[in-house]
Design a protein around this motif. Structure first.
Motif, short mmCIF file in Angstrom:
data_model
loop_
_atom_site.label_atom_id
_atom_site.label_comp_id
_atom_site.label_asym_id
_atom_site.label_seq_id
_atom_site.Cartn_x
_atom_site.Cartn_y
_atom_site.Cartn_z
N ASP A 243 0.84 -1.20 0.00
CA ASP A 243 0.00 0.00 0.00
C ASP A 243 0.88 1.25 0.00
O ASP A 243 0.60 2.24 -0.69
CB ASP A 243 -0.90 -0.01 1.24
N ARG A 247 0.83 4.23 -2.73
CA ARG A 247 0.51 5.59 -2.28
C ARG A 247 1.63 6.56 -2.65
O ARG A 247 1.37 7.67 -3.14
CB ARG A 247 0.28 5.58 -0.77
N LYS A 326 -11.78 -4.48 -0.30
CA LYS A 326 -10.83 -3.89 0.64
C LYS A 326 -11.05 -4.47 2.05
O LYS A 326 -10.09 -4.70 2.79
CB LYS A 326 -10.98 -2.37 0.67
N GLU A 340 -6.40 3.77 -4.67
CA GLU A 340 -6.70 2.36 -4.44
C GLU A 340 -7.56 1.73 -5.54
O GLU A 340 -7.66 0.51 -5.63
CB GLU A 340 -7.42 2.18 -3.09
#
Ligand SMILES: [Zn+2]
Length: 693
Positions: A243, A247, A326, A340
């Motif tokens: 993640d 990001r 998610k 995402e």
């Protein structure tokens, strides 16, 4: 996915080139037209060619003004169009150099020259003598295309402010020059600011395809560099498990050219507002829409609101599926962040639609895709392509191709398809020369950044890249097939600029046809054509996420409109992006999203007109219903489409192009169906469903 419009000036539609301008006489058979880089110019030779173009344009303008006695097509419109031809040529070439030349100093001269040419074009658009000459020209006995051309030029002259007093015109000229400079600067700042993220170990690349990991070996310091170039960026956003990495990459991507472009944008907004108000409009958005299909700013706002109403319920159904995905790893999650969507969308496609987009890549090595795009376009448009061997170009990777129609060469194009340092980082078609029947062949270039095959790497493309390739190629065919008009000023894609994405977006449907894909997409290891069953699953899976995609596009349309809809003194540029992302998408923006405007290149060239993509998608889906969905290459529709939509170029209003093909104005029925396709029951499993929508 854009057409270069950054240097298209009001009234001077398109701008192009012929290197040997001074020695190629107007009547020479265009079959002998040399390729654009034939003279292999250095900076000095480039500037000399550009200056001779500008001088030739000026000479034609002087010739118009010097006429004594009655105005005729011969003594007025002919030299006027010649000025347009020369200025377009000079502008296209400067733009080309600025975007693709491997030498940074050469690119700088390209930028400076683009600004210079645009200045001359601005002067022409404010030249009252030329305006007077055109307005007293009697075209009542001319053909409809010529009448339309003159009428449209007169509108553009008025929108440029030609009928204002001397002081106002001088001010407008200054503002236009400043705007051109800012636009070029905005673009340059984006292409110059390639960012990268350093990764400390290969384990952070978990989830990415093996060929990607193989191509990203650690450097001497043990760190792996991931750049914001498309082939580096998008696989990370879609596949990386980390993640943090996704990001950071999203943040790097969205802060390119920030803070540099903040001031440039504010400057452009102020300059544009001043221009609009001097001409008599209350905002740039209103002014800019006056010569478009859209006609005024309110219509843009209404279109955005209507689209939001149509997309929202479908987007919410998709969102629930993304959130559930998610929650598999984060049970308490209630929100999704902007970056995402790529990864979660991919996971939903795997779990709900049994589709892994990785499974398609082995069928899409760059050389096969290129062949497939060319072969499909050739069949569809009834032309053939022939590569010119050893044609000189600015980089050895560039290919030069001829377009042949019934044995006759009707145009030429260049393919500059792989990343290079300092090269334009997006994907686009740019005009290189406007076609003029019997006088100048149309030429165009695709500037893309697809993976480059090497001895050890077949250059596997993402499916989306293949679609982009065909999309951009559609612009190119439009420029060339529409480039057989009598005048440079109505050639190619010179119609209302909010129509130009429709033909290309329609072509994207061809890349969903199992029959079309199987004709070129073969597994690079086994040679097996892509199975129809896999295409069917891919189409079903790729239908997932459309409404969210429409919402995101709508947010971008809103950003582009909101930045230009009012007096800039009332607009806080850093607040617009977060506001519009929240208003139109279901995602929560992250802090770096507030600055994405700095790398939103369309804010320079398209300004308030980003809505074009969705507006044209509506038209594209409507057009697509005219084709035989069981065989997209067969029947009378392809040729009828070529004749009624592409070949007229800008010789009539785009509203008429639409009506002539559909027999009525466009409506949203087909678009709505396309957006909801994922939630419609699968009717067949033999792979044909995808083309039966
Ligand atoms: Zn496009």
């Amino acid at each position: 996915m854009e057409v270069n419009m950054s240097h298209v000036f009001r009234g001077i539609y398109g701008f192009a080139l012929l290197l040997l301008a001074t020695i190629v006489a107007a009547q020479e058979a265009p079959q002998n037209q040399p390729p654009v880089w034939n003279a292999k110019p250095d900076i000095a030779a480039f500037e000399k060619m550009e200056n001779s173009r500008i001088a030739a344009a000026q000479q034609s303008i002087d010739q118009i003004v010097a006429v004594k006695g009655p105005r005729t097509i011969e003594n007025t419109l002919v030299p006027y169009d010649e000025a347009i031809r020369q200025l377009n040529a000079a502008s296209y070439f400067a733009d080309l150099v600025q975007k693709v030349n491997p030498d940074a100093a050469f690119r700088d001269r390209g930028t400076a020259t683009a600004v210079k040419v645009s200045g001359v074009a601005t002067s022409l658009s404010l030249n009252r003598d030329v305006y007077q000459a055109l307005s007293t020209l009697d075209v009542s006995k001319s053909d409809p295309a010529t009448r339309y051309y003159v009428q449209r030029q007169l509108l553009e002259f008025r929108l440029a402010g030609v009928d204002k007093d001397d002081a106002t015109r001088a001010k407008l000229k200054k503002l236009q020059d400043k705007l051109t400079e800012d636009q070029a600067m905005f673009d340059r700042n984006i292409s110059d600011d390639q960012k990268s993220v350093m990764v400390s170990s290969a384990s952070e690349l978990d989830g990415l395809p093996q060929d990607y990991i193989d191509n990203h070996k650690p450097g001497a310091d043990g760190k792996i560099t991931i750049t914001t170039n498309y082939p580096d960026l998008f696989p990370v956003l879609e596949y990386a498990k980390s993640d943090g990495l996704r990001r950071s990459m999203w943040g790097a991507w969205n802060t390119r050219a920030y803070p540099k472009n903040r001031e440039v944008l504010i400057d452009m907004m102020q300059t544009r507002y001043q221009i609009a108000t001097l001409i008599g409009y209350s905002s740039w958005a209103d002014y800019n829409a006056a010569d478009k299909m859209m006609q005024n700013g309110n219509n843009i706002a209404k279109f955005i609101a209507d689209l939001n109403t149509a997309a929202r319920p479908v987007a919410e159904r998709e969102f629930a599926m993304l959130l559930a995905e998610k929650q598999k790893s984060d049970p308490k999650a209630t929100e999704l962040y902007s970056y995402e969507g790529f990864r979660l969308g991919e996971l939903v496609r795997r779990s709900q639609y049994d589709f892994n987009s990785e499974s398609v890549r082995p069928y899409l090595p760059y050389p096969e895709v290129k062949k497939g795009v060319l072969d499909t376009a050739a069949t569809l448009f009834h032309v053939t392509f022939r590569q010119e061997p050893n044609a000189p170009a600015w980089d050895p990777a560039v290919e030069t191709w001829d377009v042949i129609d019934s044995g006759k060469m009707i145009g030429r194009f260049y393919l500059d398809m792989h990343p290079r340092p300092g090269k334009y980082s997006h994907a686009e078609m740019s005009a290189v020369l406007d076609g003029i029947r019997g006088k100048q062949l149309p030429e165009a270039i695709l500037i893309c950044n697809f993976p480059q095959p090497t001895a050890t790497d077949p250059g596997l493309m993402n499916y989306g890249d293949a679609v982009t390739f065909f999309h951009e190629f559609g612009h190119l065919m439009h420029h060339i097939l529409g480039g057989q008009q009598q005048w440079a000023g109505i050639s190619g894609i010179s119609m209302e600029s909010d129509f130009v994405e429709a033909p290309s977006q329609m072509l994207e449907e061809w890349m969903k046809s199992p029959q079309v894909l199987a004709s070129f997409a073969r597994n690079y290891k086994t040679g097996e054509p892509i199975p129809a069953e896999l295409v069917a699953r891919m189409n079903r899976a790729s239908a997932f996420g459309r409404a969210n995609g429409v919402s995101l596009q709508n947010a971008l349309s809103a950003i582009s409109y909101d930045l230009y809809k009012d007096n800039p003194a009332k607009i806080d540029v850093d607040a617009v992006c977060p506001h519009d992302f929240r208003q139109y998408t279901l995602y929560v923006p992250i802090p770096s999203d507030a600055h994405m405007y700095a790398s939103f290149g369309h804010l320079a060239g398209y300004s308030s007109q980003y809505y074009t993509y969705m507006w044209d998608k509506v038209i594209a889906e409507d057009f697509f219903q005219q084709f035989d969905h069981n065989n997209l290459l067969a029947g009378e529709a392809p040729m009828r489409y070529r004749r009624t939509v592409l070949e007229p170029g800008g010789s009539m209003s785009a509203n008429d192009l639409v009506k002539n093909f559909l027999g009525r104005p466009q409506n949203t029925a087909a678009f709505q169906k396309w957006m909801e396709e994922e939630f419609q029951p699968a009717t067949q499993s033999n792979g044909t469903r995808a083309v039966e929508q």
